[in-house]
Design a protein around this motif. Structure first.
Motif, mmCIF file in Angstrom:
data_model
loop_
_atom_site.group_PDB
_atom_site.id
_atom_site.type_symbol
_atom_site.label_atom_id
_atom_site.label_comp_id
_atom_site.label_asym_id
_atom_site.label_seq_id
_atom_site.Cartn_x
_atom_site.Cartn_y
_atom_site.Cartn_z
ATOM 1 N N ARG A 60 -12.498 2.939 4.570
ATOM 2 C CA ARG A 60 -13.126 2.579 4.983
ATOM 3 C C ARG A 60 -13.689 1.538 5.941
ATOM 4 N NH1 ARG A 60 -18.154 3.409 3.504
ATOM 5 N NH2 ARG A 60 -17.835 3.547 1.620
ATOM 6 N N ASP A 61 -12.436 0.761 5.910
ATOM 7 C CA ASP A 61 -12.262 0.222 7.025
ATOM 8 C C ASP A 61 -11.786 0.861 8.093
ATOM 9 O OD1 ASP A 61 -13.639 -2.427 6.634
ATOM 10 O OD2 ASP A 61 -11.912 -3.162 5.558
ATOM 11 N N TYR A 62 -11.028 1.633 8.271
ATOM 12 C CA TYR A 62 -9.736 2.337 8.902
ATOM 13 C C TYR A 62 -10.794 3.248 9.651
ATOM 14 C CZ TYR A 62 -6.510 5.371 11.258
ATOM 15 O OH TYR A 62 -5.900 5.974 12.154
ATOM 16 N N TRP A 63 -11.351 4.184 9.268
ATOM 17 C CA TRP A 63 -13.636 4.549 9.256
ATOM 18 C C TRP A 63 -13.411 4.530 10.551
ATOM 19 C CZ3 TRP A 63 -14.206 9.652 10.511
ATOM 20 C CH2 TRP A 63 -15.034 9.656 11.236
ATOM 21 N N ASN A 64 -13.961 2.685 10.236
ATOM 22 C CA ASN A 64 -14.761 1.921 11.214
ATOM 23 C C ASN A 64 -14.400 1.225 12.218
ATOM 24 O OD1 ASN A 64 -17.466 2.280 9.942
ATOM 25 N ND2 ASN A 64 -16.844 1.127 8.197
ATOM 26 N N ARG A 68 -6.642 -1.294 11.644
ATOM 27 C CA ARG A 68 -5.629 -0.117 12.077
ATOM 28 C C ARG A 68 -4.093 -0.404 11.763
ATOM 29 N NH1 ARG A 68 -8.167 4.320 14.685
ATOM 30 N NH2 ARG A 68 -10.290 4.274 13.873
ATOM 31 N N ALA A 69 -3.894 -1.454 11.003
ATOM 32 C CA ALA A 69 -2.633 -1.745 11.065
ATOM 33 C C ALA A 69 -1.848 -0.778 10.150
ATOM 34 C CB ALA A 69 -2.312 -3.796 10.806
ATOM 35 N N VAL A 70 -2.452 0.881 10.296
ATOM 36 C CA VAL A 70 -1.484 0.857 8.969
ATOM 37 C C VAL A 70 -1.182 2.112 9.190
ATOM 38 C CG1 VAL A 70 -3.903 1.631 8.371
ATOM 39 C CG2 VAL A 70 -2.192 1.732 6.656
ATOM 40 N N TRP A 72 -0.565 6.627 9.888
ATOM 41 C CA TRP A 72 -1.362 7.760 9.211
ATOM 42 C C TRP A 72 -1.059 8.098 8.367
ATOM 43 C CZ3 TRP A 72 -6.078 9.691 9.437
ATOM 44 C CH2 TRP A 72 -6.404 10.770 9.147
ATOM 45 N N LYS A 73 0.504 8.129 8.160
ATOM 46 C CA LYS A 73 0.631 8.773 6.337
ATOM 47 C C LYS A 73 0.273 7.887 5.582
ATOM 48 C CE LYS A 73 5.098 7.575 5.263
ATOM 49 N NZ LYS A 73 6.141 7.089 5.293
ATOM 50 N N THR A 74 -0.076 6.900 5.758
ATOM 51 C CA THR A 74 -0.558 5.708 4.590
ATOM 52 C C THR A 74 -2.250 6.310 4.293
ATOM 53 O OG1 THR A 74 0.802 4.298 4.787
ATOM 54 C CG2 THR A 74 -1.323 3.613 3.461
ATOM 55 N N ILE A 75 -2.813 6.430 5.456
ATOM 56 C CA ILE A 75 -4.320 6.750 4.835
ATOM 57 C C ILE A 75 -4.263 8.422 4.608
ATOM 58 C CG2 ILE A 75 -6.307 7.607 6.743
ATOM 59 C CD1 ILE A 75 -5.662 4.831 6.309
ATOM 60 N N ALA A 76 -3.302 9.444 4.754
ATOM 61 C CA ALA A 76 -3.819 10.783 4.604
ATOM 62 C C ALA A 76 -2.983 10.565 3.482
ATOM 63 C CB ALA A 76 -1.844 10.953 5.488
ATOM 64 N N SER A 117 3.054 -1.177 -0.288
ATOM 65 C CA SER A 117 3.278 -1.965 0.639
ATOM 66 C C SER A 117 1.957 -2.595 1.737
ATOM 67 C CB SER A 117 4.422 -2.303 1.272
ATOM 68 O OG SER A 117 4.968 -1.043 1.979
ATOM 69 N N ASP A 118 1.787 -1.444 2.266
ATOM 70 C CA ASP A 118 -0.106 -0.921 2.691
ATOM 71 C C ASP A 118 -1.091 -1.446 2.885
ATOM 72 O OD1 ASP A 118 1.796 -0.360 4.889
ATOM 73 O OD2 ASP A 118 1.746 1.722 4.829
ATOM 74 N N LEU A 119 -1.013 -1.082 1.015
ATOM 75 C CA LEU A 119 -2.341 -1.575 0.185
ATOM 76 C C LEU A 119 -2.124 -3.623 0.195
ATOM 77 C CD1 LEU A 119 -2.855 0.754 -2.836
ATOM 78 C CD2 LEU A 119 -4.816 -0.387 -0.585
ATOM 79 N N HIS A 120 -1.006 -3.607 -0.183
ATOM 80 C CA HIS A 120 -0.948 -5.180 -0.647
ATOM 81 C C HIS A 120 -1.674 -6.080 0.982
ATOM 82 C CE1 HIS A 120 0.206 -5.526 -3.929
ATOM 83 N NE2 HIS A 120 1.380 -4.631 -4.234
ATOM 84 N N LYS A 121 -0.433 -5.490 1.755
ATOM 85 C CA LYS A 121 -0.641 -6.095 3.061
ATOM 86 C C LYS A 121 -2.872 -6.314 4.046
ATOM 87 C CE LYS A 121 4.078 -4.383 5.687
ATOM 88 N NZ LYS A 121 4.222 -3.484 5.544
ATOM 89 N N TYR A 122 -2.964 -4.387 3.396
ATOM 90 C CA TYR A 122 -4.597 -4.536 3.435
ATOM 91 C C TYR A 122 -5.136 -5.415 2.745
ATOM 92 C CZ TYR A 122 -9.149 -2.738 3.392
ATOM 93 O OH TYR A 122 -10.569 -2.972 3.523
ATOM 94 N N ALA A 123 -5.197 -5.852 1.549
ATOM 95 C CA ALA A 123 -5.226 -6.638 0.788
ATOM 96 C C ALA A 123 -5.664 -7.752 1.353
ATOM 97 C CB ALA A 123 -5.102 -6.530 -0.811
#
Length: 133
Positions: A60-64, A68-70, A72-76, A117-123
């Motif tokens: 949701r935060d990426y979509w909005n 964006r500090a992630v 695309w591979k992680t989002i996909a 690691s990307d989820l931890h950074k996002y959290a």
């Protein structure tokens, strides 16, 4: 012999992630309640409930455009795993008693491992961004 191996989970996750386009994120967000209801009612998936909520928050935060500090591979990968859970006719159909959600749990678990690691950074970002000043 395992019915659903790590290798099979990886193949399924890569297949689903490879199909994800940015427009699919909106559809996925619209189906959030259905996916969360499926997770809540499933013993095998229920343990991933908190992680899946975080995955949806990331999408949701990426979509909005808020986060964006992630890559695309992680989002996909996250979107692919969630779309896989949504599909009742995946590798092991959900209607097969005892095994139907085994593949869903395997795909989600592998995805979490790959994007940990990307989820931890996002959290951490989310926690800081929601703190009142």
């Amino acid at each position: 012999m395992a019915v659903f191996s790590k290798r099979t989970a990886e193949q399924q996750l890569n297949q689903e992630a490879g199909k994800v386009r940015k427009d699919d994120l909106e559809t996925l967000l619209q189906r959030q309640e259905a996916i969360e209801a499926k997770v809540k009612s499933s013993g095998r998936l229920q343990r991933f409930g908190t992680d899946i909520k975080l995955m949806f928050s990331l999408i949701r935060d990426y979509w909005n455009g808020r986060y964006r500090a992630v890559p695309w591979k992680t989002i996909a990968a996250v979107a692919g795993a969630l779309l896989y859970v949504l599909n009742p006719l995946d590798l092991i159909p959900d209607l097969i008693f005892g095994f139907g959600l085994l593949d869903d749990a395997g795909v989600v678990a592998l995805c979490l491992k790959l994007v940990e690691s990307d989820l931890h950074k996002y959290a951490a970002w989310k926690e800081l961004s929601e703190k009142p000043e």
